[in-house]
Write a protein that holds these residues in place. Structure first.
Motif, short mmCIF file in Angstrom:
data_model
loop_
_atom_site.label_atom_id
_atom_site.label_comp_id
_atom_site.label_asym_id
_atom_site.label_seq_id
_atom_site.Cartn_x
_atom_site.Cartn_y
_atom_site.Cartn_z
N ALA A 13 18.75 42.19 48.91
CA ALA A 13 20.35 42.66 49.00
C ALA A 13 20.31 44.12 49.06
O ALA A 13 19.57 44.81 48.35
CB ALA A 13 21.01 42.20 47.60
N ASP A 14 21.20 44.65 50.26
CA ASP A 14 21.27 45.93 50.31
C ASP A 14 22.73 46.50 50.06
O ASP A 14 23.63 45.62 50.71
CB ASP A 14 20.86 46.25 51.85
CG ASP A 14 19.46 46.16 52.14
OD1 ASP A 14 18.66 46.63 51.35
OD2 ASP A 14 19.15 45.51 53.08
N PHE A 15 23.17 47.03 49.29
CA PHE A 15 24.30 47.65 48.98
C PHE A 15 24.71 48.87 49.74
O PHE A 15 24.27 50.19 49.88
CB PHE A 15 24.23 48.22 47.35
CG PHE A 15 24.23 47.00 46.64
CD1 PHE A 15 25.62 46.51 45.82
CD2 PHE A 15 23.16 46.65 46.07
CE1 PHE A 15 25.29 45.29 45.12
CE2 PHE A 15 23.14 45.41 45.23
CZ PHE A 15 24.17 44.78 44.75
N ARG A 16 25.71 48.56 50.72
CA ARG A 16 26.23 49.46 51.83
C ARG A 16 27.40 50.08 51.36
O ARG A 16 28.48 49.52 51.11
CB ARG A 16 26.07 48.61 53.16
CG ARG A 16 25.05 47.91 53.59
CD ARG A 16 23.88 48.83 54.25
NE ARG A 16 24.16 49.15 55.40
CZ ARG A 16 23.75 50.07 56.36
NH1 ARG A 16 23.00 50.89 55.75
NH2 ARG A 16 24.17 50.18 57.51
N THR A 17 27.40 51.47 51.27
CA THR A 17 28.70 52.11 51.00
C THR A 17 28.98 53.22 51.72
O THR A 17 28.17 53.64 52.65
CB THR A 17 28.25 52.61 49.71
OG1 THR A 17 27.26 53.71 49.65
CG2 THR A 17 27.98 51.68 48.51
N VAL A 18 30.36 53.52 51.79
CA VAL A 18 30.84 54.70 52.53
C VAL A 18 31.51 55.54 51.38
O VAL A 18 31.99 55.19 50.29
CB VAL A 18 32.07 54.15 53.47
CG1 VAL A 18 31.49 53.11 54.58
CG2 VAL A 18 33.15 53.51 52.78
N SER A 19 31.54 56.92 51.89
CA SER A 19 31.67 57.94 50.88
C SER A 19 33.16 58.11 50.68
O SER A 19 33.73 58.68 49.83
CB SER A 19 31.11 59.49 51.65
OG SER A 19 31.77 59.67 52.83
N ALA A 20 34.20 57.56 51.82
CA ALA A 20 35.25 57.62 51.67
C ALA A 20 36.08 56.83 52.28
O ALA A 20 35.76 56.27 53.39
CB ALA A 20 35.92 59.24 51.70
N VAL A 21 37.60 56.40 51.99
CA VAL A 21 38.21 55.21 52.81
C VAL A 21 39.71 55.90 52.91
O VAL A 21 40.52 55.41 53.55
CB VAL A 21 38.42 54.01 52.35
CG1 VAL A 21 37.16 53.28 52.19
CG2 VAL A 21 39.01 54.09 50.80
N THR A 22 40.01 57.03 52.16
CA THR A 22 41.50 57.51 52.24
C THR A 22 41.32 58.56 53.43
O THR A 22 42.52 58.73 53.86
CB THR A 22 41.76 58.59 51.04
OG1 THR A 22 40.73 59.45 50.86
CG2 THR A 22 41.97 57.39 49.92
N THR A 23 40.20 58.82 54.09
CA THR A 23 40.23 59.44 55.51
C THR A 23 39.39 58.40 56.54
O THR A 23 38.12 57.92 55.76
CB THR A 23 39.74 60.75 55.45
OG1 THR A 23 38.26 60.88 54.56
CG2 THR A 23 40.56 61.74 54.87
N PRO A 24 39.68 58.36 57.36
CA PRO A 24 38.88 57.42 58.40
C PRO A 24 37.60 58.07 58.80
O PRO A 24 37.23 59.08 58.80
CB PRO A 24 39.87 57.13 59.52
CG PRO A 24 40.55 58.50 59.75
CD PRO A 24 40.88 58.90 58.63
#
Length: 548
Positions: free
Chosen positions: A515-526
């Motif tokens: 399992a690889d947990f893939r994350t983004v640093s922000a969603v309030t800016t695209p």
């Protein structure tokens, strides 16, 4: 503008209401007379007048494929293909006449459609909001296909899908993704854009595909400056028209459309597709169950209209069987659950509470008795290496702190410990060696060892639970939430905890699952990049997570 129906349609809908009322006496469904209920309960085949009437293709003057395409629920020789015609998706009726529209479809071996495998023609009916569900048959097992739709001069975007391998196929590798919780008003679907580019065979959506809450003119946390959303979205969803319009808003997002076009989806719901924290026919505020069932019927109908689901999942009034089983060769069996429609009411309210006699009542259930039997019987018959359970709410025990005054979530399996004990005992009795639970709901990424007895950390590890964080819900989040030390200290079987947005990818082989947990640093800016926050492996025949 309210949804309009002709006199023939009103008479037909009233007949549907009367049939529904008679069938639903067991649910205290007494009388329903409103137009919203008429639409919600008109669940039989589209009316003969529309079926036999003139084809309205020529009336479609604008691109009707604004909501994209999707596929799902693959079988060895079949897959569901979906689209919905909506040239004006933010308007009631989607800018289409109250008439059937002929749609052609085709599925091919290549994206340029030089080698077409199957093609056909169907009708998009107004009773089903001009949605199209094609169960494409006669396909090869374990093969990638490309598909598209056409009506009049308009051609849809191309979608990519794949069929399942034959039941006895010795599959050596399967890649999947798990996602959940995509509140439009909490941010951009950047994670969906990255997901569209992942090399995965399947995507499991584990609930909260949409939220019933109002979305203001600027799109909430998206803070639009180049557009203004119509006022129809700035209210809570209650009627069938409300839910249909809200799906149009969500599905008009280009990143979500890209993810659907790239991969087949297997979907299940949680609560927000209808209303927060509802339990069976009991709404959040404990008001009238009769009124709530009308709302639930509207929500379930709109859900089916907007997802790539098969005919057995088509709702009947406020009932819809969403739990189902799919198999991928000898490698994996997927038992997709519905922990919302059949559950007992939450004990002590919906939030965190100390365990007590009410929550520990042995008669309480989160799945309902029929679904529980179906799950355990399916395990008894399974001969696959991995038994994977995609479902909604946290399965493993999750104490709030290490003191004797700890609390548990009454909305998760912790609020239904007898139900969890029956399931774990059933897995043990069935000889399930490699159990994996996939979970959404909590807007966090978690990794758990599933203990036979959570109060005894030395007890046997029966499997693993992988919890996918949200796509947007909770806004940007953080790597280490404020309660990180409390949760990790109180739950030694919790091997990972992260509060960013994103998704999980899982690779299954005969020897292990990663399992690889893939994350983004922000969603309030695209446009935020994606990274792997952590990776874990569990070995076949030796359950327990190990970070790599």
């Amino acid at each position: 503008m309210p949804y309009q129906v002709n006199q023939h349609g009103q008479e037909r809908q009233q007949q549907e209401i009367e049939r529904a009322a008679a069938a639903l006496g067991r649910r205290r469904f007494l009388t329903v007379t409103s137009a919203a209920a008429a639409l919600a309960f008109a669940t039989n085949l589209p009316g003969s007048a529309h079926a036999a009437g003139a084809d309205a293709r020529k009336a479609v003057s604008d691109d009707p494929f604004t909501l994209g395409v999707a596929s799902g629920d693959p079988l060895p020789g079949s897959v569901v293909l979906w689209t919905r015609l909506a040239p004006k998706p933010y308007e009631s009726g989607s800018g289409l006449p109250d008439a059937r529209i002929t749609v052609q479809w085709e599925i091919a071996h290549d994206s340029r459609f030089r080698k077409v495998e199957r093609r056909g023609e169907t009708s998009a009916h107004p009773e089903l909001n001009h949605s199209v569900h094609i169960e494409a048959e006669g396909l090869d097992a374990d093969r990638v296909y490309y598909y598209r739709f056409r009506t009049g001069k308009w051609i849809s975007p191309v979608g990519r899908t794949r069929t399942a391998p034959a039941p006895g196929a010795g599959l050596t590798d399967l890649r999947l993704a798990a996602i959940s919780c995509q509140a439009y008003h909490d941010g951009y679907y950047t994670a969906h854009r990255h997901l569209a580019e992942e090399d995965v065979d399947l995507v499991f959506h584990l609930g909260d595909y949409l939220y019933e809450y109002a979305v203001n003119a600027s799109g909430g946390a998206r803070r639009y400056t180049d557009r203004t959303l119509p006022a129809v979205f700035d209210r809570e969803t209650v009627t069938l028209e409300d839910y249909r319009l809200r799906y149009a808003l969500y599905k008009s997002d280009p990143d979500l459309r890209a993810a659907h076009a790239a991969h087949p989806f297997l979907v299940t719901w949680d609560d927000h597709e209808t209303e927060n924290n509802y339990a069976d026919d009991i709404p959040e505020d404990n008001s009238s169950s009769t009124d709530f069932l009308v709302r639930r019927a509207a929500a379930y109908r709109a859900y089916w209209e907007n997802q790539p689901l098969r005919r057995p999942q088509r709702p009947s009034g406020p009932d819809m069987r969403l739990y189902r089983r799919l198999r991928f060769g000898t490698l994996a069996q997927f038992d997709i659950l519905d922990t919302r429609q059949y559950r007992s009411d939450q004990a002590y309210g919906d939030g965190a509470h100390a365990p007590g006699p009410e929550s520990e009542d042995p008669q309480r259930t989160i799945t309902g008795a029929a679904q529980e039997r179906w799950l355990i019987d399916g395990w008894r018959a399974s001969d696959t290496v991995w038994n994977v359970v995609p479902q909604q709410v946290t399965f493993s025990e999750r104490r709030t702190n290490s003191t004797p005054a700890y609390k548990l979530s009454m909305d998760a399996w912790d609020g239904y410990p007898a139900s969890r004990e029956r399931v774990l005992a059933g897995a043990e009795a069935a000889g399930v060696e490699n159990l994996m639970v996939l979970t959404g709901d909590v807007h966090k990424g978690y990794a758990y060892d599933i203990k036979r007895h959570f109060g005894d950390q030395d007890s046997r590890t029966l499997g693993t639970e992988i919890v996918a964080t949200s796509i947007t819900s909770g806004k940007d989040g953080e790597d280490k939430p404020a309660d990180w030390a409390d949760y990790t200290g109180a739950n030694p079987h919790m091997k990972f905890y992260n509060g960013r947005r994103g998704y999980v990818t899982v690779r299954l082989t005969p020897g292990e699952a990663r399992a690889d947990f893939r994350t983004v640093s922000a969603v309030t800016t695209p446009g935020a990049p994606v990274r792997t926050a952590a990776s874990f492996v569990t070995e076949a025949g030796d359950q327990g997570l190990r970070e790599v």
